[in-house]
Design an enzyme around this catalytic site. Structure first.
Site, PDB file in Angstrom:
ATOM      1  CB  CYS A   5     -10.163 -29.424  10.513  1.00  0.00           C
ATOM      2  SG  CYS A   5     -10.507 -27.175  11.393  1.00  0.00           S
TER       3      CYS A   5
ATOM      4  CB  CYS B 195     -12.388 -26.395   8.042  1.00  0.00           C
ATOM      5  SG  CYS B 195     -11.248 -26.190   7.232  1.00  0.00           S
TER       6      CYS B 195
ATOM      7  CG  HIS C   7      -9.702 -22.814  10.405  1.00  0.00           C
ATOM      8  ND1 HIS C   7     -10.062 -23.811  10.038  1.00  0.00           N
ATOM      9  CD2 HIS C   7     -10.364 -21.787  11.220  1.00  0.00           C
ATOM     10  CE1 HIS C   7     -11.422 -23.735  10.107  1.00  0.00           C
ATOM     11  NE2 HIS C   7     -11.319 -22.569  10.940  1.00  0.00           N
TER      12      HIS C   7
ATOM     13  CG  ASP D 123      -0.167   0.411   2.605  1.00  0.00           C
ATOM     14  OD1 ASP D 123      -0.930   1.286   3.263  1.00  0.00           O
ATOM     15  OD2 ASP D 123       1.241  -0.269   2.527  1.00  0.00           O
ATOM     16  CB  SER D 124       0.195   4.540  -0.486  1.00  0.00           C
ATOM     17  OG  SER D 124      -0.819   5.096   0.648  1.00  0.00           O
TER      18      SER D 124
ATOM     19  CD  GLN E 113     -10.509   7.360  -0.895  1.00  0.00           C
ATOM     20  OE1 GLN E 113     -11.132   7.316  -0.286  1.00  0.00           O
ATOM     21  NE2 GLN E 113      -9.445   6.939  -0.551  1.00  0.00           N
TER      22      GLN E 113
ATOM     23  CG  ASP F 286      -6.568  -5.633   2.847  1.00  0.00           C
ATOM     24  OD1 ASP F 286      -6.786  -4.865   1.684  1.00  0.00           O
ATOM     25  OD2 ASP F 286      -6.377  -5.286   3.480  1.00  0.00           O
TER      26      ASP F 286
ATOM     27  N   GLY G 100     -12.085   3.947   0.780  1.00  0.00           N
ATOM     28  CA  GLY G 100     -12.699   5.181   1.473  1.00  0.00           C
ATOM     29  C   GLY G 100     -14.909   4.404   2.215  1.00  0.00           C
TER      30      GLY G 100
ATOM     31  CB  CYS H 251      -7.612 -26.225   7.482  1.00  0.00           C
ATOM     32  SG  CYS H 251      -7.774 -26.025   8.797  1.00  0.00           S
TER      33      CYS H 251
HETATM   34  O1  LIG Z   1      -8.870   4.474   0.666  1.00  0.00           O
HETATM   35  C1  LIG Z   1      -8.358   3.488   1.811  1.00  0.00           C
HETATM   36  N1  LIG Z   1      -7.052   3.611   1.614  1.00  0.00           N
HETATM   37  C2  LIG Z   1      -6.449   3.035   1.364  1.00  0.00           C
HETATM   38  N2  LIG Z   1      -6.221   2.389   2.684  1.00  0.00           N
HETATM   39  C3  LIG Z   1      -7.550   1.461   2.724  1.00  0.00           C
HETATM   40  C4  LIG Z   1      -7.566   1.378   3.615  1.00  0.00           C
HETATM   41  C5  LIG Z   1      -5.729  -0.172   4.447  1.00  0.00           C
HETATM   42  C6  LIG Z   1      -6.079  -1.253   3.571  1.00  0.00           C
HETATM   43  N3  LIG Z   1      -4.948  -2.723   3.497  1.00  0.00           N
HETATM   44  C7  LIG Z   1      -3.874  -2.260   2.571  1.00  0.00           C
HETATM   45  C8  LIG Z   1      -2.959  -3.320   3.886  1.00  0.00           C
HETATM   46  C9  LIG Z   1      -1.780  -3.116   2.653  1.00  0.00           C
HETATM   47  C10 LIG Z   1      -0.834  -3.830   3.293  1.00  0.00           C
HETATM   48  C11 LIG Z   1      -0.863  -4.434   4.735  1.00  0.00           C
HETATM   49  C12 LIG Z   1      -1.630  -4.117   5.390  1.00  0.00           C
HETATM   50  C13 LIG Z   1      -2.561  -3.215   5.195  1.00  0.00           C
HETATM   51  C14 LIG Z   1      -8.997   0.538   3.794  1.00  0.00           C
HETATM   52  N4  LIG Z   1      -9.169  -0.304   5.194  1.00  0.00           N
HETATM   53  C15 LIG Z   1     -10.067   0.268   5.511  1.00  0.00           C
HETATM   54  N5  LIG Z   1     -11.227  -1.076   6.141  1.00  0.00           N
HETATM   55  C16 LIG Z   1     -10.805  -1.608   7.219  1.00  0.00           C
HETATM   56  C17 LIG Z   1      -9.556  -1.081   8.524  1.00  0.00           C
HETATM   57  C18 LIG Z   1      -8.689  -2.018   9.439  1.00  0.00           C
HETATM   58  C19 LIG Z   1      -8.729  -1.006  10.331  1.00  0.00           C
HETATM   59  C20 LIG Z   1      -9.505   0.560  10.120  1.00  0.00           C
HETATM   60  S1  LIG Z   1     -10.788   0.037   9.008  1.00  0.00           S
HETATM   61  N6  LIG Z   1     -11.210   1.085   4.523  1.00  0.00           N
HETATM   62  C21 LIG Z   1      -9.447   0.796   4.220  1.00  0.00           C
HETATM   63  C22 LIG Z   1      -9.833   1.981   2.802  1.00  0.00           C
HETATM   64  C23 LIG Z   1      -8.671   2.327   2.454  1.00  0.00           C
HETATM   65 ZN   LIG Z   2      -9.545 -25.867   9.342  1.00  0.00          ZN
END
Ligand SMILES: O=c1[nH]cnc2c(CCNCC3CCCCC3)c3[nH]c(NCc4cccs4)nc3cc12
Ligand SMILES: [Zn+2]
Length: 370
Positions: free
Chosen positions: A309, A304, A335, A92-93, A189, A266, A216, A306
């Site tokens: 299990c 399951c 699991h 991610d950024s 967004q 994710d 978002g 896995c």
């Molecule tokens: O607009 C967004 N821009 C960038 N990232 C976002 C993320 C993080 C996604 N996981 C990235 C991963 C990349 C690499 C490793 C770790 C994370 C979000 N996570 C959530 N909800 C779940 C949430 C989790 C915690 C608070 S809300 N909404 C999100 C919205 C955005």
């Molecule tokens: Zn399992």
């Protein structure tokens, strides 16, 4: 190289079957991507992740930027070598962590000044710095530097934030030099405002990224709003490029996202709750520390297959958590990850065989969803 092949569109929904091709291998979609924050999916070795069917893992630019820092990753020859993972990696950024981890930060047109949540030292992230870091990491899919607007947020705040995220996306794209090997995704967004979502999607698509994320969302809004905004937004996303919904990961949210045309998702949830002893099963979640499992010699989940299990009982895993043995969180993680990865495999099968909605309804009934 980076390519997305759309195989099939479901008849009963916007669900679709596809394949992403990267320098480090192929990814069948729809896909759930395990989160490896600090260059590790917590408690999992690379071979174990492969054995349970992980096709791609995520790692976190913000954390790696702070520790071990770009110099060491560079010397290691990039993140794949550093963490001994030869399949695709998505990073991610770093923006989301800055906005959610460090409270004293200053957002300017240039980027974001913040204090490291580790030692309080002053740091700066911008579209250029973020791309530079992700270039050093060598991940196959990289994210634009964006602001995930908080929820709730006023129309005016979201509008200004979304416009700045568009300008940041353009700067990142212009700065990115390695686009043949690292696919840079634009992040749409616009908060919970449909007109802003439409503007963000159209402007991002005009910049012609190889893939797009929906950002978002999953930030505390009601599920109905999330589904409505998501359903609206995917209609403005090109069919022939991957669509990544960020931060979504419990079973129902994954089904709802696939149904609305999402290919990638994710979430930290399945690994995070596993470490606290919460286990996902076909009959809902169970908290393994509960005394009622003391003499329960059945597997975590009867349905399951896995490694956990097939070889361990609830009583044994409850014991491990009860005496704080590290094997406990490890087995629960194996699991939970297998459960979601296998569920996504079943979802892909159901799209292939044109029974996705039927599979979703059966799953919901058994799991105890409405
Ligand atoms: O607009 C967004 N821009 C960038 N990232 C976002 C993320 C993080 C996604 N996981 C990235 C991963 C990349 C690499 C490793 C770790 C994370 C979000 N996570 C959530 N909800 C779940 C949430 C989790 C915690 C608070 S809300 N909404 C999100 C919205 C955005
Ligand atoms: Zn399992």
């Amino acid at each position: 190289m980076f390519k997305f092949e759309l195989y099939k569109k479901a008849k009963d929904s916007k669900a679709r079957l596809g394949k992403i091709i990267t320098d480090h291998g192929e990814i069948e979609t729809p896909i759930f991507m395990p989160v490896g924050t600090r260059a590790t999916v917590k408690t999992m070795a690379s071979e174990e992740l492969k054995k349970i069917g992980a096709q791609i893992i995520l790692s976190n630019t913000y954390h790696l930027f702070l520790r071990p820092g770009s110099e060491i990753i560079k010397k290691a020859g990039g993140l794949h070598k550093f963490m001994h993972w030869d399949k695709p990696i998505l990073t991610d950024s770093g923006g989301f962590q800055v906005f959610s981890l460090s409270d004293n930060r200053k957002i300017t047109e240039e980027g974001v000044e913040f204090r490291s949540h580790i030692d309080g030292s002053k740091k700066f992230l911008s579209p250029e710095v973020s791309i530079e870091m992700q270039n050093i990491l060598g991940s196959d899919i990289i994210m634009s530097f964006d602001e995930c607007a908080p929820y709730p947020a006023s129309y005016d705040y979201v509008e200004k934030s979304m416009q700045r995220t568009l300008r940041w996306a353009k700067r990142g794209k212009d700065f990115h030099k390695n686009s043949d090997h690292q696919a840079l995704f634009g992040i749409i967004q616009g908060g919970m405002y449909k007109d802003l979502r439409k503007i963000s999607a159209k402007e991002m698509v005009d910049m012609d990224f190889p893939g797009y994320s929906v950002g978002g969302l999953s930030v505390g809004e009601p599920k109905e709003i999330m589904n409505e905004i998501l359903d609206y937004t995917t209609d403005f996303m090109p069919e022939n490029k991957p669509r990544y919904l960020m931060g979504v990961g419990s079973p129902d949210y994954l089904f709802e996202a696939v149904e609305r045309g999402i290919d990638m998702a994710d979430c930290v949830l399945p690994t995070r709750i596993a470490r606290n002893g919460s286990v996902i099963t076909h009959r809902g979640k169970l908290v393994i520390r509960n005394a009622k499992y003391k003499e329960d010699f059945s597997p975590l989940d009867q349905e399951c297959d896995c490694y956990v299990c097939r070889n361990y009982t609830r009583a044994y895993i409850r014991h491990l958590f009860n005496v704080d043995e590290i094997l406990g969180p490890r087995l629960a993680t194996i699991h939970n990850l297998y459960f979601l990865l296998n569920m996504m495999e079943n979802i892909r099968e159901s799209i292939r065989g044109d029974y996705f909605l039927e599979y979703k309804n059966d799953f919901y009934k058994k799991y105890g969803y409405n």
